[in-house]
Motif scaffolding. Structure first.
Motif, short mmCIF file in Angstrom:
data_model
loop_
_atom_site.label_atom_id
_atom_site.label_comp_id
_atom_site.label_asym_id
_atom_site.label_seq_id
_atom_site.Cartn_x
_atom_site.Cartn_y
_atom_site.Cartn_z
N GLY A 13 0.81 -1.21 0.00
CA GLY A 13 0.00 0.00 0.00
C GLY A 13 0.84 1.25 0.00
N LYS A 14 0.16 2.37 -0.19
CA LYS A 14 0.82 3.67 -0.13
C LYS A 14 0.66 4.24 1.27
N PRO A 15 1.68 4.88 1.79
CA PRO A 15 1.56 5.49 3.12
C PRO A 15 0.35 6.41 3.21
N GLY A 16 -0.48 6.18 4.24
CA GLY A 16 -1.68 6.99 4.42
C GLY A 16 -2.89 6.49 3.68
N GLU A 17 -2.74 5.44 2.85
CA GLU A 17 -3.88 4.90 2.09
C GLU A 17 -4.89 4.29 3.04
N LEU A 18 -6.17 4.62 2.84
CA LEU A 18 -7.24 4.10 3.69
C LEU A 18 -7.59 2.67 3.28
N MET A 19 -7.58 1.77 4.23
CA MET A 19 -7.92 0.37 3.99
C MET A 19 -8.95 -0.10 5.01
N ARG A 20 -9.57 -1.21 4.73
CA ARG A 20 -10.56 -1.78 5.64
C ARG A 20 -10.25 -3.26 5.89
N LEU A 21 -10.25 -3.62 7.15
CA LEU A 21 -10.08 -5.01 7.56
C LEU A 21 -11.45 -5.58 7.92
N HIS A 22 -11.77 -6.76 7.39
CA HIS A 22 -13.04 -7.44 7.66
C HIS A 22 -12.75 -8.78 8.33
N VAL A 23 -13.42 -9.04 9.45
CA VAL A 23 -13.29 -10.30 10.18
C VAL A 23 -14.68 -10.85 10.43
N ARG A 24 -14.97 -12.02 9.88
CA ARG A 24 -16.27 -12.68 10.06
C ARG A 24 -16.14 -13.78 11.09
N LEU A 25 -17.02 -13.74 12.12
CA LEU A 25 -16.99 -14.68 13.22
C LEU A 25 -18.36 -15.32 13.40
N LYS A 26 -18.36 -16.56 13.84
CA LYS A 26 -19.62 -17.24 14.13
C LYS A 26 -19.58 -17.86 15.51
N ASN A 27 -20.68 -17.68 16.27
CA ASN A 27 -20.85 -18.35 17.56
C ASN A 27 -21.45 -19.73 17.28
N ASP A 28 -20.64 -20.77 17.41
CA ASP A 28 -21.06 -22.11 17.00
C ASP A 28 -21.46 -22.99 18.18
N ILE A 29 -21.90 -22.40 19.27
CA ILE A 29 -22.22 -23.18 20.46
C ILE A 29 -23.33 -24.19 20.20
N LEU A 30 -24.30 -23.86 19.35
CA LEU A 30 -25.38 -24.81 19.09
C LEU A 30 -24.89 -26.00 18.29
N GLY A 31 -23.78 -25.81 17.58
CA GLY A 31 -23.19 -26.94 16.87
C GLY A 31 -22.66 -28.00 17.82
N GLU A 32 -22.50 -27.65 19.09
CA GLU A 32 -22.05 -28.60 20.10
C GLU A 32 -23.22 -29.20 20.87
N GLU A 33 -24.46 -28.91 20.41
CA GLU A 33 -25.68 -29.45 21.00
C GLU A 33 -25.87 -29.00 22.44
N PHE A 34 -25.56 -27.72 22.69
CA PHE A 34 -25.78 -27.16 24.02
C PHE A 34 -27.03 -26.31 24.02
N ASP A 35 -27.57 -26.12 25.20
CA ASP A 35 -28.65 -25.17 25.38
C ASP A 35 -28.11 -23.79 25.07
N GLY A 36 -28.74 -23.11 24.11
CA GLY A 36 -28.21 -21.82 23.67
C GLY A 36 -28.46 -20.68 24.63
N GLU A 37 -29.19 -20.89 25.69
CA GLU A 37 -29.52 -19.81 26.61
C GLU A 37 -28.27 -19.23 27.27
N ASP A 38 -28.13 -17.93 27.18
CA ASP A 38 -27.03 -17.20 27.83
C ASP A 38 -25.65 -17.63 27.35
N GLN A 39 -25.58 -18.25 26.17
CA GLN A 39 -24.27 -18.69 25.66
C GLN A 39 -23.71 -17.66 24.67
N GLU A 40 -23.94 -16.40 24.95
CA GLU A 40 -23.42 -15.33 24.12
C GLU A 40 -21.89 -15.26 24.24
N VAL A 41 -21.24 -14.95 23.13
CA VAL A 41 -19.79 -14.78 23.12
C VAL A 41 -19.48 -13.32 22.79
N HIS A 42 -18.64 -12.70 23.58
CA HIS A 42 -18.22 -11.33 23.29
C HIS A 42 -16.70 -11.28 23.28
#
Length: 336
Positions: free
Chosen positions: A172-201
Motif C-alpha cells: 500500500g501507499k503510506p496513508g492509504e485508507l484500507m478496511r479489515l473485515h473479520v467474520r466470526l460465528k458463535n457455533d455453540i449450538l453446533g455442540e448441542e448445548f442449550d443456547g440460553e445465555d451462551q453469548e460470546v463477546h
C-alpha cells in the motif's frame, strides 16, 4: 428318554453369552474440585444416568468415603476437619446455575448434556451451611468446546481484496485508507448445548507500525457477525514490517475461551514481491470437518470446530443391538 445334544445350539448359546453387554449411552461431564490452594478440573465420559460419585471416581482425583460409600470424606488426601468446622460440599450444574445439591453424591444422576459436578472445601456455620460459594465456571472450562469460529479475514485495498493469513503480504501507499473485515460465528449450538445465555463477546485488535485499531463484538448462539476496522497504511520506508491481528473471545463469565493470532507482512508499494490480490470476493461455506490446513478458494484461513470425540459406548450400543437379534434367533433355534 434322553435326546442327543445338538452341539450347534450350545455353540450359539456360548457366543450369545460372550457378546451380551448392556446397551448404554455416555455423556461428557465436567468435574471441578476447589482446594484451598485453587481450582482444578477434569473431563470424563460417564454412562448416562451415572451418579456424581461415579463421575468423581472416573476422574483424575482420588477420594475416600464413609457410611458405606455415601459420605465423601476426602479428595486427594484432604479430609474435612470437624474441629475447624470445614468439610467437602457437593454442587451440580445442569447448564444454568451452580446449585448446592439437596441429595448426596450417590443419589444425584447425570441425565443430560453440559452437566458438571463441583466439590468445594468450605467452612460451615452453626446451621451446617457452607460459608463460601463455588467460583463462576462453565462446563467448557473442564470440557473445552469450540464456541467461536473464525470464518473469513480479508483486507480491502485500492487494488482489490487480499485474504489475510500468516503468509499474506499487504502492499500500500503510506496513508492509504484500507478496511479489515473479520467474520466470526458463535457455533455453540453446533455442540448441542442449550443456547440460553451462551453469548460470546470479545475484541478484534489490529496492530501496525504506527498504532493499534480495535473493534468489539457480541454474538448470540448460531449467529455470525462481521467486525470492520478502517486503518491507514503505515508510513514506512522500503522494507518489510510485520503486522499483527488478535481475536479474543469470552463467555458470559468473562472466561477466556478463544484466541487466534495472525502475523502478516506489510510492505510499501514498489516492492518486487506482489501480494495475492483478488478482484472479486467470494463467500464460501467450508465443511466443519475440513482440517485446519484447508482454506477457502480465495485462501482464507478457517479454524475448524473442536469436536468431541465419539464415545466408545456408541459402538457398545450397536453391538448390544446385534446381540439382541442373536438372542431372538437363538430362542427360535432352541424351540425347533
Amino acid at each position: 428318554m434322553l435326546y442327543p445334544m445338538n452341539p450347534g445350539k450350545y455353540y450359539l448359546a456360548l457366543i450369545v453369552l460372550v457378546l451380551v453387554v448392556p446397551v448404554v449411552y455416555s455423556e461428557r461431564v465436567g468435574v471441578f474440585v476447589e482446594f484451598p490452594y485453587g481450582l482444578e478440573s477434569d473431563c470424563v465420559d460417564v454412562p448416562l444416568g451415572a451418579t456424581a460419585k461415579e463421575a468423581l471416581e472416573m476422574s483424575k482425583f482420588t477420594a475416600e468415603y464413609s457410611y458405606g460409600g455415601r459420605f465423601l470424606d476426602s479428595i486427594n488426601g484432604l479430609a474435612g476437619d470437624y474441629t475447624e468446622h470445614i468439610s467437602w460440599w457437593f454442587y451440580y450444574n445442569e447448564g444454568k446455575a451452580t446449585e448446592l445439591s439437596p441429595v448426596g453424591i450417590t443419589d444425584y444422576r447425570i441425565d443430560g448434556k453440559g452437566y458438571f459436578v463441583y466439590f468445594g472445601y468450605y467452612p460451615y456455620d452453626e446451621s451446617f451451611m457452607p460459608k463460601s460459594s463455588p467460583k463462576a465456571v462453565a462446563f467448557y472450562d473442564a470440557c473445552p468446546v469450540n464456541m467461536l469460529i473464525l470464518r473469513d479475514v480479508y483486507v480491502e485495498t485500492s487494488e482489490g481484496i487480499v485474504e489475510l493469513t500468516n503468509d499474506s503480504i499487504i502492499l500500500g501507499k503510506p496513508g492509504e485508507l484500507m478496511r479489515l473485515h473479520v467474520r466470526l460465528k458463535n457455533d455453540i449450538l453446533g455442540e448441542e448445548f442449550d443456547g440460553e445465555d451462551q453469548e460470546v463477546h470479545g475484541e478484534v485488535t489490529l496492530r501496525l507500525k504506527d498504532g493499534s485499531y480495535k473493534g468489539d463484538f457480541s454474538i448470540q448462539p448460531d449467529e455470525t457477525e462481521e467486525v470492520t476496522l478502517e486503518f491507514e497504511f503505515p508510513y514506512m520506508s522500503a522494507g518489510h514490517y510485520r503486522g499483527f491481528l488478535n481475536v479474543k473471545g469470552y463467555d458470559r463469565f468473562n472466561s477466556y475461551i478463544f484466541n487466534r493470532r495472525l502475523v502478516f507482512g506489510v510492505k510499501p508499494e514498489g516492492s518486487k514481491q506482489t501480494p495475492a490480490v483478488i478482484q472479486e470476493q467470494t463467500t464460501t461455506t467450508v465443511p466443519a470437518e475440513q482440517t485446519q490446513a484447508n482454506r477457502t478458494p480465495t485462501g482464507a484461513y478457517i479454524a475448524p470446530p473442536v469436536t468431541q470425540e465419539k464415545s466408545p459406548w456408541i459402538l457398545v450400543g450397536v453391538l448390544g443391538g446385534i446381540v439382541v437379534l442373536l438372542m431372538i434367533v437363538f430362542v427360535f433355534v432352541l424351540r425347533k
